[in-house]
Scaffold this motif. Sequence first.
Motif, mmCIF file in Angstrom:
data_model
loop_
_atom_site.group_PDB
_atom_site.id
_atom_site.type_symbol
_atom_site.label_atom_id
_atom_site.label_comp_id
_atom_site.label_asym_id
_atom_site.label_seq_id
_atom_site.Cartn_x
_atom_site.Cartn_y
_atom_site.Cartn_z
ATOM 1 N N TRP A 177 30.914 17.080 11.174
ATOM 2 C CA TRP A 177 29.786 16.203 10.820
ATOM 3 C C TRP A 177 28.499 16.637 11.521
ATOM 4 N N GLY A 178 28.596 17.017 12.804
ATOM 5 C CA GLY A 178 27.388 17.241 13.609
ATOM 6 C C GLY A 178 26.680 18.572 13.375
ATOM 7 N N GLY A 179 27.380 19.518 12.752
ATOM 8 C CA GLY A 179 26.874 20.894 12.694
ATOM 9 C C GLY A 179 25.524 21.084 12.030
ATOM 10 N N PHE A 180 25.144 20.163 11.143
ATOM 11 C CA PHE A 180 23.856 20.334 10.450
ATOM 12 C C PHE A 180 22.735 19.492 11.067
ATOM 13 N N VAL A 181 23.034 18.767 12.148
ATOM 14 C CA VAL A 181 21.957 18.064 12.858
ATOM 15 C C VAL A 181 21.772 18.613 14.282
ATOM 16 N N LEU A 182 22.860 19.126 14.867
ATOM 17 C CA LEU A 182 22.782 19.581 16.258
ATOM 18 C C LEU A 182 21.809 20.744 16.504
ATOM 19 N N PRO A 183 21.549 21.620 15.506
ATOM 20 C CA PRO A 183 20.576 22.683 15.763
ATOM 21 C C PRO A 183 19.195 22.145 16.158
ATOM 22 N N PHE A 184 18.929 20.886 15.891
ATOM 23 C CA PHE A 184 17.595 20.326 16.158
ATOM 24 C C PHE A 184 17.590 19.416 17.396
ATOM 25 N N THR A 185 18.662 19.512 18.185
ATOM 26 C CA THR A 185 18.758 18.729 19.420
ATOM 27 C C THR A 185 18.864 19.698 20.602
ATOM 28 N N ASP A 186 18.923 19.127 21.821
ATOM 29 C CA ASP A 186 19.066 19.985 23.017
ATOM 30 C C ASP A 186 20.524 20.187 23.395
ATOM 31 N N ASP A 187 21.447 19.718 22.587
ATOM 32 C CA ASP A 187 22.864 19.793 22.975
ATOM 33 C C ASP A 187 23.383 21.232 22.998
ATOM 34 N N ASP A 188 24.306 21.493 23.912
ATOM 35 C CA ASP A 188 25.048 22.760 23.914
ATOM 36 C C ASP A 188 26.310 22.542 23.102
ATOM 37 N N TRP A 189 26.405 23.197 21.971
ATOM 38 C CA TRP A 189 27.539 22.882 21.103
ATOM 39 C C TRP A 189 28.127 24.082 20.376
ATOM 40 N N HIS A 190 27.393 25.224 20.330
ATOM 41 C CA HIS A 190 27.844 26.272 19.411
ATOM 42 C C HIS A 190 28.315 27.555 20.097
#
Length: 361
Positions: A177-190
């Motif tokens: 779910w998060g993969g298409f919104v997280l690029p625009f946040t400061d989260d470390d996820w990828h």
Amino acid sequence: MKIEPQAFDRVLSSMCTKPHPVAREAAERFLATNPGDPRTYPAVAALEEKAIALLGEIAGLEDPAGYVASGGTEANIQAVRIARERAGSRRPNVVVPESGHFSFQKAADLLGVELRVVPTDDRHRANLEAVRSCVDDDTALVVGVAGTTEYGRVDPIPELGEIAKSVDALLHVDAAWGGFVLPFTDDDWHFGHAPVDTMAIDPHKMGQAAVPAGGLLVRDSDLLDELAVDTPYLESTSQATLTGTRSGAGVASAVAAMEELWPTGYRSQYVRSQNNAEWLADALEKRGYEVVDPTLPLVAADVPESTFDALRAEGWRISRTATGETRVVCMPHVTREMLASFVTDLDRLEVRASVPIPSDD
Ligand SMILES: Cc1ncc(COP(=O)(O)O)c(C=O)c1O
């Protein structure tokens, strides 16, 4: 009689959405193709390569491998399968936070691996101490969720990576779910932020593609080889997917949506969805409900059960978390007007639901 699909104007619980017009058009055009047999259907096979290249760009992976799956469930099952094949252990286990999607239960059942479910902390993120004390030499996979289904939270992915590597396990990130919104946040996820081996990232959720378009990404194509079986009767000679025949509609619509929206359109959508979530959280808080802070565009609030039932009876499609909060997912089809109308109904029904029913005596 021709039955029409449901309208989206009261759907607040779904993690799917109205496909973008270009995605819908591409899905229709490629409906009768089968990327499961790439030599017979080369046009859609070429599109699938494009889909993986674009997903890799979104998820920080330079030389990506993977395929367009039926959804996050398939991607998660396949990630567990890769890890099981890679593990040296005869009794492999998979460590997953309690916020993990129920597809990991399916994966464990199907693949005969032990599922070790660890608690989350007070911010609904994987409790690192619990993960640390749960892994051992038989751990094949550590799972982190980047955008949890119930609260939209992002687990500490780099730290989970360190723990996974300390026991030689793979790290899977569920960003379905998060993969298409997280690029625009400061989260470390990828993949660029942590030693991620595999990832679920679904174009048919926040990516605005038509169903079925999930994504499985792997850091190294060797990992995909763990899934490959020979396919004697097809023109193509091997297959790594879980399903055999699959619709090219998902593949084509994923590419169309990503080419249209990445990155500018997705960024604008993220901003709209996040603003909507914050507006709703604020409106609920002002009315005295306890709200879980929407760090991504998903709001959970302790609306009483009677009000929840009354809202559903009014046609609002809402759902509840395991602990009973009402959950609203601010998908692209969810507008401010919809949310304002939802809050108006909530106000009206809350009053009605709180009036005691007169007793007979
Ligand atoms: C985080 C997460 N992972 C996996 C899934 C499963 O995806 P699907 O229903 O597309 O199989 C979901 C579904 O909402 C999800 O939220």
